[in-house]
Design an enzyme around this catalytic site. Structure first.
Site, PDB file in Angstrom:
ATOM      1  N   HIS A  51     -16.280  16.727  50.063  1.00  0.00           N
ATOM      2  CA  HIS A  51     -17.392  17.403  49.353  1.00  0.00           C
ATOM      3  C   HIS A  51     -17.785  16.635  48.106  1.00  0.00           C
ATOM      4  O   HIS A  51     -17.394  16.998  47.011  1.00  0.00           O
ATOM      5  CB  HIS A  51     -16.975  18.817  48.973  1.00  0.00           C
ATOM      6  CG  HIS A  51     -18.110  19.716  48.628  1.00  0.00           C
ATOM      7  ND1 HIS A  51     -18.533  19.932  47.332  1.00  0.00           N
ATOM      8  CD2 HIS A  51     -18.918  20.469  49.407  1.00  0.00           C
ATOM      9  CE1 HIS A  51     -19.536  20.798  47.341  1.00  0.00           C
ATOM     10  NE2 HIS A  51     -19.779  21.144  48.587  1.00  0.00           N
ATOM     11  N   PHE A  52     -18.484  15.689  48.104  1.00  0.00           N
ATOM     12  CA  PHE A  52     -19.082  14.900  49.162  1.00  0.00           C
ATOM     13  C   PHE A  52     -18.601  13.476  48.967  1.00  0.00           C
ATOM     14  O   PHE A  52     -18.691  12.977  47.833  1.00  0.00           O
ATOM     15  CB  PHE A  52     -20.606  14.947  49.053  1.00  0.00           C
ATOM     16  CG  PHE A  52     -21.170  16.338  49.174  1.00  0.00           C
ATOM     17  CD1 PHE A  52     -21.304  16.932  50.411  1.00  0.00           C
ATOM     18  CD2 PHE A  52     -21.546  17.037  48.045  1.00  0.00           C
ATOM     19  CE1 PHE A  52     -21.863  18.217  50.528  1.00  0.00           C
ATOM     20  CE2 PHE A  52     -22.083  18.318  48.164  1.00  0.00           C
ATOM     21  CZ  PHE A  52     -22.238  18.912  49.397  1.00  0.00           C
TER      22      PHE A  52
END
Length: 145
Positions: A51-52
């Protein structure tokens, strides 16, 4: 109970444990009114691998949980709720203002705004700051069971 607390003292008040204990320190607390806590967003957290990748951001659900745990400490520090388990029953008016990144240190402010003592329900208004910049605001409603 008022003043400051370290992580070990926090564990005596709320039931959360690693990896979901998301409050490192209570900076100040005015019992039954307001609290200020801190949390270091460790870049080694597993969540940042997905993420991410390449542009990691702390997920919003973590930010809301940080606000809730800060509120939990405030509420469970009162004699009438000590030892209870705090459960989410409402999350309202949440606004994400600025992304929270790995390595940030957050300062969280929470204030009791509503209590229905006979049902053990409390709403707290919370704000999350990242280096003085407002990152998130919202209201969390908790039931102590």
């Amino acid at each position: 109970m008022s003043g400051s607390m370290d992580r070990e003292e926090i564990k005596k008040v709320i039931p959360h444990r690693d990896p979901m204990l998301l409050v490192d320190e209570v900076v100040d607390m005015e019992p039954e009114k307001k609290i200020t806590t801190k949390f270091f967003v460790d870049p080694e957290r597993e969540i940042f691998k997905g993420h991410f990748p390449g542009d990691p951001v702390l997920p919003g659900v973590y930010t809301v949980e940080i606000m809730a745990q800060t509120s939990d400490i405030l509420i469970l520090s009162t004699e009438r709720y000590a030892g209870k388990v705090p459960l989410f029953i409402g999350i309202n008016n949440v606004k994400f203002k600025s992304p929270i990144r790995p390595g940030d240190t957050l300062e969280i402010h929470s204030e009791m705004t509503y209590e229905k003592e006979e049902k053990a329900i409390v709403t707290c208004s919370a704000e999350v700051y990242d280096d003085g910049v407002l990152a998130c605001t919202g209201d969390v409603t908790l039931a102590m069971r």
